[in-house]
Design an enzyme around this catalytic site. Structure first.
Site, mmCIF file in Angstrom:
data_model
loop_
_atom_site.group_PDB
_atom_site.id
_atom_site.type_symbol
_atom_site.label_atom_id
_atom_site.label_comp_id
_atom_site.label_asym_id
_atom_site.label_seq_id
_atom_site.Cartn_x
_atom_site.Cartn_y
_atom_site.Cartn_z
ATOM 1 N N ARG A 53 49.068 49.623 39.829
ATOM 2 C CA ARG A 53 48.060 48.660 39.364
ATOM 3 C C ARG A 53 48.098 47.416 40.258
ATOM 4 O O ARG A 53 47.071 46.811 40.564
ATOM 5 C CB ARG A 53 48.274 48.278 37.900
ATOM 6 C CG ARG A 53 47.337 47.182 37.454
ATOM 7 C CD ARG A 53 47.255 46.878 35.967
ATOM 8 N NE ARG A 53 48.396 47.240 35.174
ATOM 9 C CZ ARG A 53 49.549 46.569 35.077
ATOM 10 N NH1 ARG A 53 49.727 45.442 35.756
ATOM 11 N NH2 ARG A 53 50.529 47.004 34.329
ATOM 12 N N TYR A 106 21.187 40.203 37.604
ATOM 13 C CA TYR A 106 21.365 41.593 37.151
ATOM 14 C C TYR A 106 21.712 41.576 35.649
ATOM 15 O O TYR A 106 22.581 40.797 35.223
ATOM 16 C CB TYR A 106 22.487 42.235 37.969
ATOM 17 C CG TYR A 106 22.909 43.588 37.487
ATOM 18 C CD1 TYR A 106 22.104 44.701 37.707
ATOM 19 C CD2 TYR A 106 24.109 43.770 36.789
ATOM 20 C CE1 TYR A 106 22.491 45.962 37.253
ATOM 21 C CE2 TYR A 106 24.497 45.025 36.335
ATOM 22 C CZ TYR A 106 23.673 46.108 36.570
ATOM 23 O OH TYR A 106 24.060 47.348 36.118
ATOM 24 N N ASP A 175 26.260 37.237 44.608
ATOM 25 C CA ASP A 175 26.254 38.696 44.439
ATOM 26 C C ASP A 175 25.406 39.256 45.576
ATOM 27 O O ASP A 175 24.193 39.074 45.618
ATOM 28 C CB ASP A 175 25.676 39.033 43.059
ATOM 29 C CG ASP A 175 25.689 40.538 42.762
ATOM 30 O OD1 ASP A 175 25.656 41.337 43.706
ATOM 31 O OD2 ASP A 175 25.707 40.893 41.577
ATOM 32 N N LYS A 200 26.672 50.781 44.703
ATOM 33 C CA LYS A 200 25.343 50.848 45.314
ATOM 34 C C LYS A 200 25.481 51.160 46.814
ATOM 35 O O LYS A 200 25.982 52.200 47.157
ATOM 36 C CB LYS A 200 24.579 49.542 45.033
ATOM 37 C CG LYS A 200 24.721 49.029 43.586
ATOM 38 C CD LYS A 200 24.132 49.954 42.545
ATOM 39 C CE LYS A 200 24.542 49.598 41.102
ATOM 40 N NZ LYS A 200 24.379 48.243 40.680
#
Ligand code: PLP
Length: 385
Positions: A53, A106, A175, A200
């Protein structure tokens, strides 16, 4: 790799073969599945790795590549774009702080930021296409932009926002998902933090969900890195591998997305069934000059308004064969969607129409197929309307 150009870094950074005796010389970063790492002495982790992690070799390779393509000092990878955003807010803000954000953010980012109200972190949405609308007060600690936005492709002048900022305590977040690091580098325009949904364009093949944060300032890196481990929203080694693999072709994909999108936009602009086309690369685009100034290309997303309303949009969308009627964007396959019924359905109709998302609005993510096939599909679909 520092002095190399985009594709050289995208292909090699983080994956230089280790050629010492005893090393395997892999030219592709292996998928390291081990969750934990042995040490030879008690006090320090011998290899530098302790638990996956916190650090994992495959994820480290991805993070090096992410930093390189955004020309940033530091990159961090996350399980999704929203995991990156959650970590960012947790790392940098506290009770009483305010975010000033683009009003066209978004939908998932908006829902997430609004949820932080329960921790006393507030948000004020403004139309950032006019940078004078961005006014900070004593509580404002973050400005959060998206440029271009979804689905109306509105741009914000990132350098102008930075120039207007007088308080150095405020973090400017951009972003950059829609432009991708190939067409826009917000850190160069004055942003402090760049965010991506790597789901994306960066991943590019619609097969892995992921997120990224890139920064230049060490103090930001250390805070965000701490919470990457503390919150735990990290990508798996296999997800890291898929994203690494996607990035290698980012430049060729983006060039082709743009070439196809420009042809599709011009075709739509001339079709009598189409009312209006929104694409930053068209000279008819309201902010075309700004697009030219702050981006090195216009990307692969087109929004257009079909003549008519819901009925016409539906019959057109359901008649296509090459374009898949699906949410998301940025993959090699062309996707098309109806924001009012799909990605933006959770916004009340009245509010939706106020921001311009009407029932005749269609969003296209132009893929990497042969453009003639795309144009034929759209043309036959429009004939059916
Ligand atoms: C998809 C998307 C996100 C969210 O990313 P996920 O990977 O879906 O969590 C954030 N911002 C933009 C602009 C997006 O398109």
């Amino acid at each position: 790799m520092q002095d190399k150009s985009f594709s050289t870094k995208a292909i090699h950074e983080g994956e230089e073969p280790k050629l010492e005796k005893g090393q395997s010389g892999d030219v592709v970063a292996p998928i390291h599945l081990s969750t934990t790492y042995a040490r030879s002495v008690l006090e320090v982790p011998t290899s530098g790795f302790e638990y996956s992690r916190s650090e994992n070799p495959t994820r480290n390779a991805l993070e090096a590549k992410l930093a390189a393509i955004e020309q940033a000092s530091y990159g961090m990878a996350f399980a999704s774009g929203l995991a990156a955003e959650t970590t960012l807010i947790f790392a940098l803000l506290q009770q009483g702080d305010e975010i000033v954000a683009s009003d066209d953010l978004y939908g998932g980012s908006r829902r997430l930021i609004n949820s932080f109200a329960k921790f006393g972190i507030s948000v004020r949405y403004v139309d950032t296409t006019n940078v004078d609308n961005i006014k900070c007060n004593d509580n404002t600690k973050m400005i959060w932009l998206e440029s271009p936005t979804n689905p109306l492709l509105k741009l914000t002048d990132i350098a102008a926002v930075k120039n207007n900022m007088t308080n150095t305590d405020v973090t400017l977040v951009v972003d950059n998902t829609f432009a991708s690091p190939f067409f826009q580098n917000p850190l160069k325009l004055g942003a402090d933090v760049v965010l991506h949904s790597t789901t994306k364009y960066i991943g590019g093949h619609s097969d892995v969900v992921g997120g990224a944060i890139m920064v230049n300032q060490k103090h930001l890196y250390e805070k965000i890195k701490y919470f990457q481990n503390a919150l735990g929203g990290v990508p798996s080694p296999f997800d890291s591998y898929l994203t690494l693999r996607g990035i290698k072709t980012l430049a060729v994909r983006m060039e082709k997305h743009q070439q196809n999108a420009l042809a599709v936009a011009k075709f739509l602009e001339e079709n009598p069934k189409v009312k209006n086309v929104v694409y930053p690369g068209l000279s008819s685009f309201a902010q075309h000059q700004l697009a030219k100034k702050q981006m090195s290309g216009y990307g692969g997303i087109i929004t257009f308004f079909i003549n008519g309303g819901y009925k016409e949009a539906k019959s057109f969308l359901e008649s296509l064969h090459v374009f898949a009627l699906a949410e998301s964007l940025g993959g090699v396959e062309s996707l098309i969607e109806h924001p009012a019924s799909m990605t933006h359905a959770s916004i009340a109709k009245e509010d939706r129409e106020k921001i311009g998302i009407t029932d005749n609005l269609i969003r296209v993510s132009v893929g990497n197929e042969d453009v003639d096939d795309l144009l034929r599909d759209l043309s036959s679909g429009l004939t059916q309307v």
